[in-house]
Write an enzyme that holds these catalytic residues in place. Structure first.
Site, PDB file in Angstrom:
ATOM      1  N   GLU A  79       0.831  -1.202   0.000  1.00  0.00           N
ATOM      2  CA  GLU A  79       0.000   0.000   0.000  1.00  0.00           C
ATOM      3  C   GLU A  79       0.868   1.254   0.000  1.00  0.00           C
ATOM      4  O   GLU A  79       0.510   2.253  -0.628  1.00  0.00           O
ATOM      5  CB  GLU A  79      -0.965   0.018   1.177  1.00  0.00           C
ATOM      6  CG  GLU A  79      -1.942   1.160   1.061  1.00  0.00           C
ATOM      7  CD  GLU A  79      -3.227   0.958   1.833  1.00  0.00           C
ATOM      8  OE1 GLU A  79      -4.093   1.828   1.710  1.00  0.00           O
ATOM      9  OE2 GLU A  79      -3.356  -0.054   2.542  1.00  0.00           O
ATOM     10  N   THR A  80       1.995   1.216   0.661  1.00  0.00           N
ATOM     11  CA  THR A  80       2.913   2.360   0.622  1.00  0.00           C
ATOM     12  C   THR A  80       3.351   2.626  -0.812  1.00  0.00           C
ATOM     13  O   THR A  80       3.254   3.753  -1.305  1.00  0.00           O
ATOM     14  CB  THR A  80       4.130   2.114   1.531  1.00  0.00           C
ATOM     15  OG1 THR A  80       3.685   1.976   2.883  1.00  0.00           O
ATOM     16  CG2 THR A  80       5.142   3.245   1.430  1.00  0.00           C
TER      17      THR A  80
END
Length: 157
Positions: A79-80
């Site tokens: 997700e980063t």
């Protein structure tokens, strides 16, 4: 592509000193950084653009009680990478917000580093979709994650 020579705030700790960054990524890191969770997880960004992002994270410190990398840690790295890449694509005055994420875990890791390679599947005006492939130090597939972000105008908080 640029190097992060003048990237302030948390990005100084999470972006590799020899990272390959698009100009839009450098500007995003100057405005907002990478985020406190990425720093806590030990994530290091090695490459960032809207089309492709590469980052890595240590297994040590991010494990389940049984000693293997926590599945949620895979998702945090993915997700980063996917969210930052989507925000790079969105540009100044806009923000990417995750609306869907799925992860399939194929193998566990108990030592070393995990590398996530994020590739754009779709870069639209309102939606982006990225696929992130996680591998271990030997290049073996650990997990595959797909993330979709909604792009909208930034709001004052």
């Amino acid at each position: 592509m640029s190097t992060p020579s003048a990237v302030p705030n948390d990005a100084e700790r999470t972006v590799s000193s020899d990272a390959s960054l698009s100009d839009a990524a450098v500007e995003l890191f100057r405005r907002r950084g990478v985020g406190a969770l990425a720093e806590k997880m030990g994530i290091v960004i090695d490459e960032m653009s809207a089309e492709r992002a590469v980052g890595r994270m240590p297994v040590d410190g991010n494990t389940q009680p049984v000693g293997i990398l926590h599945g949620g840690a895979h998702v945090v790295l993915a997700e980063t990478l996917g969210s930052v890449a989507a925000n790079v694509h969105a540009g100044a005055g806009r923000v990417a917000m995750g609306i869907e994420l799925n992860a399939s875990h194929s193998r566990s890791a108990a030592t070393g580093w995990v590398t996530g390679t994020c590739t754009a599947i779709h870069l639209g005006s309102t939606l982006t979709t990225h696929q992130v492939v996680m591998t271990d130090d030997r290049g073996r597939l650990l997990s595959t994650v797909r993330i979709t972000n909604f792009l909208t105008d930034a709001r004052d908080r």
